[in-house]
Design a protein around this motif. Structure first.
Motif, PDB file in Angstrom:
ATOM      1  N   ASP A 206       1.020  -1.338   0.088  1.00 32.11           N
ATOM      2  CA  ASP A 206       0.080  -0.125   0.019  1.00 32.11           C
ATOM      3  C   ASP A 206       0.961   1.304   0.120  1.00 32.11           C
ATOM      4  N   HIS A 292      -3.313   5.713  -0.179  1.00 31.98           N
ATOM      5  CA  HIS A 292      -4.113   6.502   1.081  1.00 31.98           C
ATOM      6  C   HIS A 292      -3.295   7.732   1.119  1.00 31.98           C
ATOM      7  N   ASN A 321      -7.959   6.128  -0.745  1.00 31.13           N
ATOM      8  CA  ASN A 321      -8.639   6.363   0.510  1.00 31.13           C
ATOM      9  C   ASN A 321      -7.993   7.423   1.073  1.00 31.13           C
ATOM     10  N   ARG A 369      -8.534  -0.816   5.460  1.00 30.87           N
ATOM     11  CA  ARG A 369      -9.674  -0.167   4.867  1.00 30.87           C
ATOM     12  C   ARG A 369     -10.911  -0.575   5.565  1.00 30.87           C
TER      13      ARG A 369
END
Length: 389
Positions: A206, A292, A321, A369
Motif C-alpha cells: 500500500d 491512501h 482512501n 480499509r
C-alpha cells in the motif's frame, strides 16, 4: 480610504480603523515587531520602533504572515530586524539557554522557522537541539507505529514458529495443558501456535502519501507528520511519501531516512494552495485501490477551492482512501475553514483532528480499509459532519 492614506496608516501603525481584514493582519504582523506608539510628526518619533519583547507571537506564524504580505526583499529586511533587534540572535547563540528549554515540537517549529536567517554556526546549534527533540519524539512514537503497521496478520493460516507478537495464546495454552506443573502453577509450552504473517511483495505494498500544509498555523503538525513519515518509510510494509506545501510544493520523500534533514527542508509559513498540492499527489498515484492520501491542513484554501473539491471527489471515486486531518498535534480543537470542511465531509472523506498518540492506530485502520468514522467514534474524536457545510 485612499491608497495613500492606507499606506501611511500601515507604515505608522497604531490605528486599524478603516482597514480591511487582510490589512489589519498585515498591520498586526508589523506591530508585533515595531512599537506603533512613536510616529512621525510633532510627537517626536520618526518611525515604528522596536518593542516586541516577551510578547512575541509564535515565530512560525509571524514569519508566515510576513511572507504572505510582503515580497522577498522586504521579508528579508523584516526578518533581519527581528533577528538583530529583538534578542532572537542572542537566544539562539546560547546553547545553555536552548538546552534548558522544554524539548517539544513548538521549539522545533520555531527553530525551523528561523533557520533562513541563522548564521551557519547557529544552524549547527539549532540542528543539535532539533535532533535531540526528534530523538525523544521518535522514541515515543516509533515502536507503537511500527507495531500498528508492520505486516497485516493473516489469521486464516497458522504457524508453529511464530514471532512473539504473533503468538495465539489461547490456542497455545490449550495445546499444552497436558504439561501443566502444579507446583509452579504454569505450563511448559512444548508447542507454540501463532498466526502466519502475510508475505507481501514490494509491488503489492500500500502507498501512503502524507500531504502536509506548512503554513505557520500548522507548524506542530508539520513536525509530527515529518517524524511519522520517517518512521513509516523505515518499515518494509508500506510505501511512504511526504509532500509539504504552501503556495509551492516540496517533495521530501528522498530525505525520509533523516527526519532532522526533512525538518530543515521545510519552509514554515507563507500562503496556501491546497488544490495545487493535491494535484501533485494525484499525479503520483498509480494504483488508487492501494493508495491512501492523508491531507493534513486546516483547509484555509488560498487556491482554487472549486477545483480542489472536484479533485478530492475524483480521488474518492477512483478508490483512493482520502483522509483529512485538520491538525496532527497535542493541542485542542483546531481552527479550520468550517464551510470547506463540511463540503469535503459530504464527499465521504473523514475530516477531523488527531493527536500523535492516535495516529498509529488511525493508519493501521486506514491500511485495513476499515471504517475510519467508526474508529474515530471509539476514540471520542469530534468528526466534521456534512451538515456543517
Amino acid at each position: 480610504m485612499s491608497e495613500r492614506k492606507r499606506r501611511w496608516q500601515l507604515a505608522l501603525g497604531g490605528n486599524d480603523d478603516g482597514l480591511n481584514e487582510r490589512d489589519q493582519r498585515m498591520s498586526s504582523a508589523l506591530t508585533a515587531l515595531y512599537n506603533p506608539h512613536e510616529m512621525s510628526g510633532s510627537s517626536g518619533g520618526g518611525k515604528r520602533k522596536g518593542g516586541l519583547g516577551g510578547s512575541a507571537p509564535k515565530i512560525a506564524r509571524w514569519l508566515g504572515d510576513i511572507r504572505e504580505f510582503f515580497p522577498t526583499p522586504v521579508v528579508q529586511v523584516i526578518q533581519r530586524d527581528a533577528y538583530d533587534r529583538l534578542g532572537l540572535q542572542q537566544m539562539l547563540l546560547e546553547p545553555e539557554f536552548l538546552a534548558a528549554m522544554e524539548a517539544d515540537v513548538n521549539l522545533v517549529a520555531d527553530l525551523v522557522s528561523m533557520r533562513g536567517i541563522m548564521p551557519d554556526k547557529v544552524k549547527d546549534t539549532a540542528r543539535d537541539v532539533i535532533a535531540k527533540v526528534v530523538a525523544e519524539l521518535m522514541e515515543r512514537l516509533e515502536r507503537r507505529t511500527a507495531e500498528a503497521l508492520r505486516g497485516a496478520v493473516d489469521k486464516s493460516k497458522r504457524t508453529f514458529r511464530p514471532r512473539f507478537n504473533d503468538i495465539d495464546w489461547p490456542r497455545t495454552i490449550g495445546a499444552n495443558l497436558h504439561t501443566y506443573q502444579a507446583d509452579y502453577q504454569t505450563i511448559i509450552p512444548e508447542r507454540i501456535i501463532g498466526f502466519m504473517r502475510r508475505q507481501r511483495r514490494l509491488v503489492d505494498l500500500d502507498e501512503v502519501i502524507l500531504c502536509v500544509d506548512q503554513s505557520g498555523s500548522m507548524a506542530s503538525s508539520v513536525v509530527y507528520a515529518s517524524i511519522f513519515a520517517a518512521v513509516m518509510a523505515s518499515l518494509p510494509v508500506v510505501s511512504t511519501k511526504l509532500v509539504c506545501f504552501d503556495t509551492a510544493i516540496l517533495d521530501l520523500t528522498e530525505d525520509l531516512s533523516d527526519p532532522v534533514e526533512v525538518l530543515f527542508g521545510v519552509q514554515l509559513g507563507g500562503g496556501t494552495d491546497i488544490n495545487q498540492a493535491v494535484a501533485y499527489c494525484e499525479d503520483k498515484i498509480e494504483r488508487p485501490g492501494k493508495s491512501h492520501l492523508v491531507l493534513i491542513t486546516d483547509l484555509y484554501e488560498g487556491g482554487n477551492e472549486r477545483e480542489l473539491i472536484a479533485r478530492l471527489s475524483a480521488l474518492v471515486s477512483s478508490g483512493v482512501n482520502v483522509i483529512v486531518l485538520l491538525a496532527l498535534s497535542d493541542q485542542g480543537h483546531p481552527s479550520y475553514d468550517v464551510n470547506l470542511a463540511g463540503i469535503v465531509a459530504s464527499l465521504g472523506v473523514p475530516v477531523f483532528a488527531a493527536t500523535p498518540d492516535q495516529f498509529p492506530d488511525l493508519m493501521s485502520c486506514a491500511l485495513r480499509r476499515e471504517d475510519i468514522m467508526q474508529w474515530a467514534a471509539t476514540q471520542d474524536i469530534q468528526v466534521v459532519r456534512a451538515e456543517e457545510s
